[in-house]
Design a protein around this motif. Structure first.
Motif, PDB file in Angstrom:
ATOM      1  N   GLY A  50       0.776  -1.284   0.018  1.00 20.53           N
ATOM      2  CA  GLY A  50       0.027  -0.126  -0.033  1.00 20.53           C
ATOM      3  C   GLY A  50       0.958   1.329   0.069  1.00 20.53           C
ATOM      4  O   GLY A  50       0.407   2.152  -0.665  1.00 20.53           O
ATOM      5  N   TYR A  51       1.698   1.231   0.683  1.00 21.99           N
ATOM      6  CA  TYR A  51       2.792   2.400   0.726  1.00 21.99           C
ATOM      7  C   TYR A  51       3.603   2.688  -0.499  1.00 21.99           C
ATOM      8  O   TYR A  51       3.662   3.646  -0.806  1.00 21.99           O
ATOM      9  N   ALA A  52       4.016   1.517  -0.938  1.00 22.88           N
ATOM     10  CA  ALA A  52       4.722   1.839  -2.295  1.00 22.88           C
ATOM     11  C   ALA A  52       3.622   2.260  -3.610  1.00 22.88           C
ATOM     12  O   ALA A  52       4.126   3.243  -4.155  1.00 22.88           O
ATOM     13  N   THR A  53       2.502   1.871  -3.470  1.00 21.73           N
ATOM     14  CA  THR A  53       1.476   1.977  -4.363  1.00 21.73           C
ATOM     15  C   THR A  53       1.110   3.829  -4.129  1.00 21.73           C
ATOM     16  O   THR A  53       0.984   4.330  -5.042  1.00 21.73           O
ATOM     17  N   TRP A  54       0.993   4.401  -2.823  1.00 22.40           N
ATOM     18  CA  TRP A  54       0.637   5.637  -2.558  1.00 22.40           C
ATOM     19  C   TRP A  54       1.890   6.482  -3.032  1.00 22.40           C
ATOM     20  O   TRP A  54       1.632   7.427  -3.769  1.00 22.40           O
ATOM     21  N   TRP A  55       3.064   5.987  -2.722  1.00 21.01           N
ATOM     22  CA  TRP A  55       4.386   6.980  -3.348  1.00 21.01           C
ATOM     23  C   TRP A  55       4.154   6.915  -4.810  1.00 21.01           C
ATOM     24  O   TRP A  55       4.554   7.978  -5.324  1.00 21.01           O
ATOM     25  N   GLY A  56       4.124   5.761  -5.496  1.00 22.80           N
ATOM     26  CA  GLY A  56       4.045   5.890  -6.755  1.00 22.80           C
ATOM     27  C   GLY A  56       2.933   6.774  -7.434  1.00 22.80           C
ATOM     28  O   GLY A  56       2.980   7.502  -8.585  1.00 22.80           O
ATOM     29  N   SER A  57       1.791   6.865  -6.809  1.00 22.98           N
ATOM     30  CA  SER A  57       0.658   7.401  -7.280  1.00 22.98           C
ATOM     31  C   SER A  57       0.742   9.145  -7.234  1.00 22.98           C
ATOM     32  O   SER A  57       0.043   9.789  -7.959  1.00 22.98           O
ATOM     33  N   ILE A  58       1.468   9.515  -6.354  1.00 24.41           N
ATOM     34  CA  ILE A  58       2.072  10.810  -6.150  1.00 24.41           C
ATOM     35  C   ILE A  58       3.189  11.314  -6.671  1.00 24.41           C
ATOM     36  O   ILE A  58       3.310  12.322  -7.046  1.00 24.41           O
ATOM     37  N   HIS A  59       4.197  10.354  -6.533  1.00 24.53           N
ATOM     38  CA  HIS A  59       5.640  10.864  -7.153  1.00 24.53           C
ATOM     39  C   HIS A  59       6.132  10.383  -8.245  1.00 24.53           C
ATOM     40  O   HIS A  59       7.403  10.582  -8.658  1.00 24.53           O
ATOM     41  N   SER A  60       5.179   9.631  -8.940  1.00 29.12           N
ATOM     42  CA  SER A  60       5.529   9.165 -10.377  1.00 29.12           C
ATOM     43  C   SER A  60       5.523  10.666 -11.046  1.00 29.12           C
ATOM     44  O   SER A  60       4.778  11.340 -11.055  1.00 29.12           O
ATOM     45  N   PRO A  61       6.371  10.359 -12.728  1.00 19.76           N
ATOM     46  CA  PRO A  61       6.178  11.520 -13.336  1.00 19.76           C
ATOM     47  C   PRO A  61       4.853  11.985 -13.951  1.00 19.76           C
ATOM     48  O   PRO A  61       4.584  13.037 -14.387  1.00 19.76           O
ATOM     49  N   GLU A  62       4.187  11.011 -13.981  1.00 22.54           N
ATOM     50  CA  GLU A  62       2.899  11.147 -14.758  1.00 22.54           C
ATOM     51  C   GLU A  62       1.856  12.397 -14.265  1.00 22.54           C
ATOM     52  O   GLU A  62       1.685  13.252 -15.000  1.00 22.54           O
TER      53      GLU A  62
END
Length: 512
Positions: A50-62
């Motif tokens: 869950g934390y990895a998913t949250w991180w990617g959802s906010i901090h990814s380039p998209e």
């Protein structure tokens, strides 16, 4: 207006929809947490996911690159990540249609579905705990897990409230079968803060037995976890406003209370080149991504050097005179320490000369202990300086101008910028301007979409051809994001969006 959604759709959300692709092709996980979490160690694995998913959802380039471009924080003319479309001048609305390219749809789909998936993982953990799945029979480890789950929901709801106009708030007690309301961002924001406060209370009650191991490479004890929770609560409260008028109604006393208990360290999880990476690989100079990615927007070059124009001259497009001097000068030491000058722009004029800039961010080269390159090393996303500036703003908004100036003077303005302290008689506006300057310069590349959130709430909108260095968003810039078209379509609802000619302030819905 509240929007109601049938549980058939919510089941998909709770089951862990996480895809940049159409909902029609998205994978589904079982919504029954007990089928996924049956042993104590599964609780921790669900949280790591869950934390990895949250991180990617906010901090990814998209989402992060496109929102940085539309905020005039960074400049990038390429179609990647939806940057060119979000940086068009005059500004266009966000085209919330399923027919748009994947990169462009990902601006809303990645944070929307990622945060909802993270909430689903947290709910699975809390539901499993309530049904007797345990590590140590409701001892310190179980309480640490429970606090981490609350925090994960708070972080997810918090960003949904900052970026979207509405979102669902679904917890482990939500009943199957009924309708779920999409609540306005103000309600979602309040729930996010409440959730973080609950997490902090649990961590503090756990004392020295508390441990949080879900941010990659950055374990937190109870004290550090509480500081982080307070800082995020302050951020969510302070940056939720969509306009100048709304910013005046923020509960600044609550912001101050949280910021005073906030970060005493720089929060920067460690990149691993896999799930834990950052948009910073495209917004920093000298990374593996190459030399032709984002640059410091010309508006911020003009913030450093008032002799520079806030909008790069449109030489080929409009026959304007070129810059008389492409290299800026500034009394702020960070222009040379944090940024690298290049006489060559490297962007094609036909993609918009307003993207041109001669500066790239290189702070990772002088502070490698703070910045990696987005693929390895630290990924700063909440600096101690950010918390101090939130504290300064809260003091300013609660009629403590001198105290606010003192906080600013004791921070990055003087310690890194080598700028003179504010005068003892500095006015409210002068302190506010210094505050916004520090948020734009010192926090550059350290908090996704931060300048987008600050420009929309601290200054009025400005016409594209008349922008100022620290002015508001450009007229027509979406100041919040709509529910993704894919989600609206499943519910049989009409697509809507924000920005463009139809919505110059970027906050009023229009329908296609």
């Amino acid at each position: 207006m509240l929007r109601k959604f049938t549980f058939s759709v919510l089941t998909v959300l709770l089951a862990g929809l996480w895809s940049c692709e159409s909902l029609d092709n998205a994978p589904q996980l079982t919504p029954d947490g007990q089928q996924v979490i049956s042993k104590g160690k599964d609780l921790q694995e669900a949280l790591r996911r869950g934390y990895a998913t949250w991180w990617g959802s906010i901090h990814s380039p998209e989402p992060a690159v496109a929102l940085g471009v539309t905020a005039d924080a960074c400049a990038l003319p390429w179609d990647d990540f939806g940057a060119a479309a979000m940086g068009q001048e005059p500004r266009l609305s966000y085209r919330n249609l399923n027919s748009e390219p994947l990169d462009y749809r990902a601006i809303v789909e990645v944070p929307w579905y990622g945060c909802l998936q993270a909430v689903a993982d947290a709910n699975d953990v809390l539901n499993a705990l309530s049904q007797g799945v345990s590590i140590d029979q409701n001892g310190p480890q179980d309480q640490s897990v429970r606090a981490a789950a609350y925090a994960l929901r708070g972080l997810s709801w918090g960003y949904l409230s900052l970026w979207f106009d509405q979102a669902p708030v679904v917890d482990e007690n939500t009943k199957l079968g009924g309708t779920i309301e999409f609540l306005p961002y103000t309600t979602v924001n309040a729930q996010a803060v409440e959730e973080l406060e609950a997490a902090i209370q649990l961590a503090e009650a756990n004392g020295i037995d508390f441990i949080h191991n879900y941010f990659n490479g950055l374990p937190l004890d109870g004290s550090a976890f509480a500081e982080l929770g307070h800082s995020y609560a302050a951020r969510f409260l302070a940056q939720a406003a969509r306009t100048l008028d709304e910013n005046e109604t923020t509960n600044w006393q609550a912001v101050l209370q949280h910021a005073e208990l906030g970060l005493t360290f720089d929060f920067a999880p460690i990149a691993n080149g896999n799930q834990w990476t950052s948009y910073q690989q495209y917004t920093l100079a000298n990374t593996e991504a190459g030399p032709f990615w984002a640059r410091l927007d010309q508006r911020l070059v003009a913030a450093f050097d008032p002799n520079q124009p806030a909008r790069y001259p449109q030489v080929e497009a409009n026959g304007e005179a070129p810059l008389s001097e492409t290299q800026a000068t500034s009394g702020d030491a960070r222009l040379n320490s944090d940024f690298v000058y290049s006489p060559v722009v490297g962007f094609p004029a036909e993609r918009g000369e307003w993207h041109f800039s001669h500066y790239q961010h290189k702070r990772q080269l002088i502070q490698p202990d703070l910045f990696g390159d987005g693929l390895a090393g630290p990924m700063p996303t909440f600096l101690k300086a950010d918390n101090e500036l939130l504290r300064a703003e809260a003091l300013l908004r609660t009629s403590q101008t001198a105290a606010a100036a003192s906080v600013i003077d004791g921070g990055s303005r003087t310690t890194r910028g080598n700028l003179p302290p504010l005068t003892a008689t500095a006015s409210y506006f002068e302190v506010e301007e210094a505050l916004l300057y520090e948020r734009a310069i010192e926090l550059f590349n350290t908090a996704p979409a931060s300048l987008w959130l600050d420009r929309r709430r601290m200054r009025p909108r400005e016409a594209s051809a008349e922008v100022t260095a620290l002015g508001g968003l450009q007229l027509g810039t979406p100041a919040q994001l709509p529910v993704p078209a894919s989600e609206l379509r499943i519910n049989g609802m009409e697509e809507y969006s924000f920005g463009g000619e139809q919505d110059p302030q970027g906050i009023e819905r229009f329908f296609y």
